[in-house]
Scaffold this active site. Structure first.
Site, PDB file in Angstrom:
ATOM      1  CD  GLU A   1       0.481  44.366  15.923  1.00 39.65           C
ATOM      2  OE1 GLU A   1       0.351  43.251  16.117  1.00 39.65           O
ATOM      3  OE2 GLU A   1       1.373  45.248  16.205  1.00 39.65           O
TER       4      GLU A   1
ATOM      5  CG  ASP B   1       0.549  43.136  22.976  1.00 42.12           C
ATOM      6  OD1 ASP B   1       1.184  44.320  22.830  1.00 42.12           O
ATOM      7  OD2 ASP B   1       0.303  42.472  22.032  1.00 42.12           O
TER       8      ASP B   1
END
Length: 448
Positions: free
Chosen positions: A315, A77
């Site tokens: 997310e 990420d």
């Protein structure tokens, strides 16, 4: 992020296999009428319109042709240092990015158990140099840190928002998730970027059980719990400042009501059978409003979007404004859709002429970018830049038809060999009112 079961059987986003020094208390009241409208419901009918095509399917990633920006760590990420208006920041000629990271001897499926935030810097925005961990040992909150966002203030200070997961010093991993912040001075030389004079790290948001489910409200039959992934957003129309985050609709499974609007129109409902277990899926996109200039106190607001009976893990939400419209983006995994819904691992989006309410799914279903069917886990954690460039990381490639749980059952050698853990080639998308399409692939690690 990915899936790992704790002792209660919950499936958490851990890996698949395997600004003053002291902040004021969290604020939880004072919401205006405009900000208390009902959330938009992403419906089962919306998802039924989904189809993969050349306009929404990403090109196949050729992992062997890519270059790692660090040779001793995996990264996943990723987000850039941004100005408050959402544009990537440039500090004394340097662009700066942040990413979750672990050493390369960590099994990819276990990486979320020890994740920490690293940073990288570049003058050309193409080649990146590692700066190492953002925080010194013991400074950050939680037993590990998950994704967030970072901004630079007018005075040049960095402020980072991140997910503090677990408890510092715990001997057994826990999955409590809270949103934390800290500030630092950005120091640069001709060749280096560093962060100094850190403020005290403080928790600024926690699930309240009224708008957002707490871990205590999450039953063993529910597959996910989330209160994470803060994203800073300054509304250009009002100047108000917010944090978006991933959450779940509040309440225990037994007390959460069924509503027709979770499913779709009356015509769709007439012929649609809701499979058992669908009620367990309750993903949401949360929002909190800043109540001081230092961005250390926030008011929790009702969710912008809920996906009850549809999906339980929305997310790294983000929002941007283009023209008169707001564009809300989330990422999710294929197995996070409720029973009876077939949808790919991908980036999904919604648009409205208001930040609060009125959202409609982009491209009818919400799908903006999908992994190709023959490489269903090749990329993840897509993030849309203000110019339409989309960044992501290389996840698992060439897995020979195995699903994500079967990958986790393979040998460590197989998992290391098929995991990327590096920046993926960026993509360029066009956004026209309620439609998007992939225009072309860009070079790896390009953010502009």
């Amino acid at each position: 992020m990915e899936r790992k079961r704790n002792k209660k059987g919950k499936c958490f986003l851990a890996a698949v296999i395997g600004l003053s020094a002291v902040f004021a208390p969290i604020v939880s009241s004072g919401v205006s009428a405009k900000e208390t409208i009902d959330p938009y419901h992403w419906t089962r009918e919306d998802v039924s319109h989904l189809s993969m095509n050349t306009q929404n399917t990403a090109p196949t990633i050729q992992k062997d042709e890519l270059i790692e920006i660090t040779s001793d760590s995996y990264i996943w990420d990723t987000w850039p240092l941004q100005e408050k208006n959402g544009h990537p920041a440039v500090v004394n000629g340097f662009k700066i990015i942040f990413a979750l990271s672990v050493p390369k001897d960590v099994l990819p499926g276990k990486r979320h158990d020890t994740a920490e935030i690293h940073y990288f810097f570049s003058k050309d925005g193409k080649s990146w140099q590692s700066g190492g961990p953002v925080f010194k040992d013991g400074e950050a909150l939680g037993s590990r840190q998950w994704a967030g966002s970072s901004i630079v203030h007018k005075d040049g200070k960095l402020q980072i928002f991140y997910t503090a997961t677990g408890k510092k010093g715990e001997t057994q991993l826990s999955y409590d998730q809270r949103i934390a912040t800290a500030t630092a001075t950005i120091k640069t030389t001709n060749t280096n970027v560093s962060f100094e004079d850190w403020s005290t790290h403080e928790i600024i948001l926690e699930a309240d059980g009224e708008h957002y489910q707490t871990s205590e409200q999450t039953g063993p039959q529910e597959s996910s719990y989330a209160f994470r992934d803060p994203y800073f957003f300054q509304d250009p129309k009002t100047g108000e400042e917010y944090l978006l985050f991933e959450g779940n609709s509040a309440g225990t499974l037994e007390k959460r009501p069924y509503k027709h609007e979770y499913i779709g129109s009356s015509k769709f409902r007439q012929n649609h059978v809701i499979p058992d277990g669908s009620k367990e899926f309750n993903g949401s996109v949360g929002i909190a409003k800043a109540t001081n200039q230092g961005l250390s106190t926030f008011t929790l607001l009702p969710p912008l979007l809920e996906a009850n009976y549809v999906n339980d893990e929305l997310e790294r939400p983000s929002v941007m404004v283009k023209g008169n419209n707001y564009y809300l983006f989330v990422k999710t995994h294929s197995e996070k859709f409720a029973p009876g819904l077939q949808a790919p691992e991908g980036l999904y989006g919604f648009t409205s002429d208001s930040l609060f309410g009125g959202y409609q799914p982009l491209n009818e279903s919400g799908l903006v970018i999908a992994n190709p069917s023959d490489n269903p886990y090749q990329g993840y954690s897509w993030m849309v830049m203000s110019n339409g460039t989309v960044i992501s990381f290389v996840n698992y490639v060439d897995v020979d038809g195995k699903d994500i749980y079967e990958i986790g059952e393979q040998s460590p050698e197989y998992q290391f060999d098929h995991f990327g853990g590096m920046l993926a080639p960026s993509l360029k998308i066009s956004i026209t009112r309620n439609e998007t399409k992939i225009l072309h692939e860009k070079k790896q690690g390009v953010f502009k």
